[in-house]
Design a protein around this motif. Structure first.
Motif, PDB file in Angstrom:
ATOM      1  N   GLU A 108     -13.624  -1.364  -2.901  1.00  2.00           N
ATOM      2  CA  GLU A 108     -14.703  -1.348  -3.661  1.00  2.00           C
ATOM      3  C   GLU A 108     -15.800  -2.213  -3.067  1.00  2.00           C
ATOM      4  OE1 GLU A 108     -11.745   0.679  -6.247  1.00  2.00           O
ATOM      5  OE2 GLU A 108     -12.009  -1.447  -5.189  1.00  2.00           O
ATOM      6  N   LEU A 109     -15.117  -3.305  -2.612  1.00  2.68           N
ATOM      7  CA  LEU A 109     -15.802  -4.526  -2.160  1.00  2.68           C
ATOM      8  C   LEU A 109     -15.935  -4.280  -0.590  1.00  2.68           C
ATOM      9  CD1 LEU A 109     -17.459  -7.392  -2.555  1.00  2.68           C
ATOM     10  CD2 LEU A 109     -15.332  -8.319  -2.572  1.00  2.68           C
ATOM     11  N   HIS A 110     -14.667  -4.333  -0.062  1.00  2.00           N
ATOM     12  CA  HIS A 110     -14.756  -4.432   1.632  1.00  2.00           C
ATOM     13  C   HIS A 110     -15.466  -3.152   2.214  1.00  2.00           C
ATOM     14  CE1 HIS A 110     -10.903  -6.845   1.356  1.00  2.00           C
ATOM     15  NE2 HIS A 110     -11.790  -7.577   1.483  1.00  2.00           N
ATOM     16  N   VAL A 111     -15.944  -2.013   1.679  1.00  2.00           N
ATOM     17  CA  VAL A 111     -16.634  -1.081   2.030  1.00  2.00           C
ATOM     18  C   VAL A 111     -17.879  -1.551   2.908  1.00  2.00           C
ATOM     19  CG1 VAL A 111     -17.547  -0.216   0.065  1.00  2.00           C
ATOM     20  CG2 VAL A 111     -17.495   1.237   1.997  1.00  2.00           C
ATOM     21  N   SER A 112     -18.670  -2.500   1.690  1.00  2.00           N
ATOM     22  CA  SER A 112     -19.695  -3.077   2.271  1.00  2.00           C
ATOM     23  C   SER A 112     -19.685  -4.339   3.311  1.00  2.00           C
ATOM     24  CB  SER A 112     -20.515  -3.696   0.889  1.00  2.00           C
ATOM     25  OG  SER A 112     -20.951  -2.737  -0.034  1.00  2.00           O
ATOM     26  N   LEU A 113     -18.533  -4.908   3.404  1.00  2.00           N
ATOM     27  CA  LEU A 113     -18.425  -6.074   4.251  1.00  2.00           C
ATOM     28  C   LEU A 113     -18.299  -5.111   5.656  1.00  2.00           C
ATOM     29  CD1 LEU A 113     -16.442  -8.737   2.160  1.00  2.00           C
ATOM     30  CD2 LEU A 113     -18.751  -8.393   2.562  1.00  2.00           C
ATOM     31  N   VAL A 114     -17.262  -4.335   5.621  1.00  2.00           N
ATOM     32  CA  VAL A 114     -17.095  -3.690   6.942  1.00  2.00           C
ATOM     33  C   VAL A 114     -18.251  -3.119   7.672  1.00  2.00           C
ATOM     34  CG1 VAL A 114     -15.632  -1.714   7.899  1.00  2.00           C
ATOM     35  CG2 VAL A 114     -14.723  -3.151   6.306  1.00  2.00           C
ATOM     36  N   ALA A 115     -18.999  -2.233   6.681  1.00  2.00           N
ATOM     37  CA  ALA A 115     -20.358  -1.813   7.031  1.00  2.00           C
ATOM     38  C   ALA A 115     -21.110  -2.969   7.639  1.00  2.00           C
ATOM     39  CB  ALA A 115     -20.898  -1.251   5.957  1.00  2.00           C
ATOM     40  N   ALA A 116     -21.164  -4.159   7.244  1.00  2.00           N
ATOM     41  CA  ALA A 116     -22.025  -5.375   7.554  1.00  2.00           C
ATOM     42  C   ALA A 116     -22.018  -5.523   8.726  1.00  2.00           C
ATOM     43  CB  ALA A 116     -21.979  -6.265   6.427  1.00  2.00           C
ATOM     44  N   VAL A 117     -20.765  -5.768   9.526  1.00  2.00           N
ATOM     45  CA  VAL A 117     -20.543  -6.252  10.725  1.00  2.00           C
ATOM     46  C   VAL A 117     -20.189  -5.361  11.821  1.00  2.00           C
ATOM     47  CG1 VAL A 117     -19.688  -8.472   9.587  1.00  2.00           C
ATOM     48  CG2 VAL A 117     -18.033  -6.765  10.270  1.00  2.00           C
ATOM     49  N   PRO A 118     -20.326  -5.775  13.169  1.00  2.00           N
ATOM     50  CA  PRO A 118     -20.178  -4.392  14.111  1.00  2.00           C
ATOM     51  C   PRO A 118     -18.907  -4.396  14.548  1.00  2.00           C
ATOM     52  CG  PRO A 118     -21.175  -6.819  14.974  1.00  2.00           C
ATOM     53  CD  PRO A 118     -21.460  -7.043  13.481  1.00  2.00           C
ATOM     54  N   ASN A 119     -17.975  -5.429  14.356  1.00  2.00           N
ATOM     55  CA  ASN A 119     -16.476  -5.235  14.524  1.00  2.00           C
ATOM     56  C   ASN A 119     -15.565  -4.698  13.440  1.00  2.00           C
ATOM     57  OD1 ASN A 119     -17.205  -7.644  13.460  1.00  2.00           O
ATOM     58  ND2 ASN A 119     -14.933  -8.547  14.199  1.00  2.00           N
ATOM     59  N   GLY A 120     -16.361  -4.316  12.346  1.00  2.00           N
ATOM     60  CA  GLY A 120     -15.644  -3.691  11.252  1.00  2.00           C
ATOM     61  C   GLY A 120     -15.141  -2.318  11.588  1.00  2.00           C
ATOM     62  N   LYS A 121     -14.082  -2.000  11.332  1.00  2.00           N
ATOM     63  CA  LYS A 121     -13.214  -0.823  11.951  1.00  2.00           C
ATOM     64  C   LYS A 121     -13.079   0.324  10.791  1.00  2.00           C
ATOM     65  CE  LYS A 121     -11.702   1.460  15.479  1.00  2.00           C
ATOM     66  NZ  LYS A 121     -12.605   2.220  16.477  1.00  2.00           N
ATOM     67  N   PHE A 122     -12.054  -0.166   9.925  1.00  2.00           N
ATOM     68  CA  PHE A 122     -11.757   0.885   8.913  1.00  2.00           C
ATOM     69  C   PHE A 122     -11.761   0.032   7.371  1.00  2.00           C
ATOM     70  CE2 PHE A 122      -8.866   2.041  12.464  1.00  2.00           C
ATOM     71  CZ  PHE A 122      -9.515   3.472  12.691  1.00  2.00           C
ATOM     72  N   VAL A 123     -11.688   0.946   6.459  1.00  2.00           N
ATOM     73  CA  VAL A 123     -11.500   0.596   5.112  1.00  2.00           C
ATOM     74  C   VAL A 123     -10.212   1.164   4.482  1.00  2.00           C
ATOM     75  CG1 VAL A 123     -12.399   0.990   2.699  1.00  2.00           C
ATOM     76  CG2 VAL A 123     -14.034   0.446   4.567  1.00  2.00           C
ATOM     77  N   GLU A 124      -9.446   0.308   3.919  1.00  2.00           N
ATOM     78  CA  GLU A 124      -8.224   0.737   3.368  1.00  2.00           C
ATOM     79  C   GLU A 124      -8.572   1.648   2.061  1.00  2.00           C
ATOM     80  OE1 GLU A 124      -3.608  -0.707   2.634  1.00  2.00           O
ATOM     81  OE2 GLU A 124      -5.311  -2.077   2.835  1.00  2.00           O
ATOM     82  N   TYR A 125      -7.835   2.649   1.766  1.00  2.00           N
ATOM     83  CA  TYR A 125      -8.117   3.357   0.491  1.00  2.00           C
ATOM     84  C   TYR A 125      -6.908   3.170  -0.267  1.00  2.00           C
ATOM     85  CZ  TYR A 125      -9.255   7.095  -2.725  1.00  2.00           C
ATOM     86  OH  TYR A 125      -9.606   8.079  -3.996  1.00  2.00           O
ATOM     87  N   ILE A 126      -7.078   2.471  -1.283  1.00  2.00           N
ATOM     88  CA  ILE A 126      -6.227   2.443  -2.449  1.00  2.00           C
ATOM     89  C   ILE A 126      -6.752   2.129  -3.630  1.00  2.00           C
ATOM     90  CG2 ILE A 126      -4.383   0.939  -3.530  1.00  2.00           C
ATOM     91  CD1 ILE A 126      -3.695  -0.212  -0.753  1.00  2.00           C
TER      92      ILE A 126
END
Length: 362
Positions: free
Chosen positions: A303-321
């Motif tokens: 719920e938090l990391h989706v925004s951080l992964v989207a923020a940076v160019p080397n963000g690759k995947f979000v883990e679904y739990i």
């Protein structure tokens, strides 16, 4: 001016939605530490951190007795200065999980305020690279699940257009792990990514055997094969296998990540915003990883990391739990296999405080 008037903390226990087991432990509950900060400009920011069963009260006491009293009267806009000041007062207990988790609860609350003050969502204010990011599933890959269950969950993720699935490894015999991975690979074919996670359960010798047994089935990465402080062991394993090595969920300082990156011990960085001490150090790790041409695939906290992964160019995947659905009014949006970062001002979590109060421990 945005002067801090109040800063409070609470602890709530959130039950797991389903059984979760790996090679070393079971996820019995999420001890959730929330910090609420109010400021003179009429804003309220909420931040959080977590443990998976123990230590929550220790984090709470550190916040209430030592860290939160230092915030009154400070300018909430000075996020970096406040992080450094709080860290400096905890030198005797840093680097470590309790301190980092406490800092994270404060830091995410300050970022929530920063975003609300700017009228921007976290994904944009933290970098704004893109709004949608690929997602992979972990809920269907726990160690206690049967091979048939693993195959069924992997096929469902594939049909939904998700990027991949994670399978926990660390069975008593290596051949069991290899057989489970083989069955999933044969069912989904070559296109779906299959991540594997040993949860620090291996020795250097068993990790080499495990990697050799899994290699024929093309795992996307082998996560935390050995204890996180064994940097040289991970570096040796990385040189010996074609499987990329992923680490980060059990690391609590920027310098730990630097040492992994500089020694070639990590090909995937899984920095956790709660365990690293908040959004402020998370972004530093992400940018440092980019300078080493390494992608970031953070651990948990979707719920938090989706925004951080989207923020940076080397963000690759979000883990679904999924873990916060019982205490939030909204949940992560997944559309055509892509997780969508919230676009409302703030960190993007709409807390249901009545539900949190029902689960309050202290």
């Amino acid at each position: 001016m945005s002067i801090i008037m109040t800063a409070t903390a609470l602890l709530a226990d959130i039950a797991v939605e389903k059984d979760r087991t790996d090679a070393v432990q079971a996820f019995v509950k999420q001890e959730t530490i929330l910090v609420e900060i109010t400021t003179t400009d009429g804003l309220q920011g909420t931040g959080y951190a977590y443990t998976i069963g123990t230590g929550g009260t220790s984090v709470l006491h550190l916040l209430r007795e030592h860290l939160l009293p230092l915030l009154a009267g400070e300018d909430a806009r000075n996020v970096e200065a406040l992080w450094q000041r709080l860290f400096a007062t905890t030198r005797a207990t840093a680097t470590g999980a309790i301190t980092s988790l406490a800092l994270a609860a404060v830091d995410t609350a300050l970022w929530d305020l920063r975003c609300k003050r700017a009228g921007e969502p976290l994904w944009r204010l933290a970098g704004g690279h893109r709004r949608e990011v690929p997602v992979y599933d972990t809920e269907g890959g726990w160690l206690h699940l049967s091979t048939d269950d693993l195959v069924k969950s992997a096929l469902q993720a594939q049909q939904a257009g998700w990027a991949g699935v994670k399978i926990k490894v660390g069975k008593p015999r290596v051949c069991e792990d290899a057989e489970r991975l083989r069955a999933v690979r044969e069912a989904v074919g070559p296109s779906l990514h299959i991540m594997t996670d040993a949860n620090q359960s291996q020795t250097i010798s068993s990790a080499h055997r495990l990697a050799a047994a899994l290699e024929p089935y093309d795992p996307y990465w082998l996560e935390e094969p050995m204890p996180a402080d064994d940097i040289s062991g991970h570096a040796r394993l990385a040189r010996a296998t074609r499987i990329p090595i992923a680490v980060g969920e059990s690391m609590y300082s920027i310098m730990q990540f630097r040492n992994y990156l500089e020694t070639g011990a990590a090909s995937i960085v899984q920095v956790d915003a709660a365990r690293i001490g908040g959004i402020t150090p998370w972004l530093k790790v992400a940018h440092m990883s980019e300078s080493h041409n390494v992608v970031v695939c953070p651990h948990f906290l979707m719920e938090l990391h989706v925004s951080l992964v989207a923020a940076v160019p080397n963000g690759k995947f979000v883990e679904y739990i999924p873990q916060l659905r019982a205490v939030t009014r909204t949940e992560l949006t997944v559309r055509d296999g892509m997780a969508v970062a919230p676009d409302e001002p703030g960190i993007g979590i709409d807390w249901d405080m009545d539900s949190i109060d029902d689960r309050r421990v202290s």
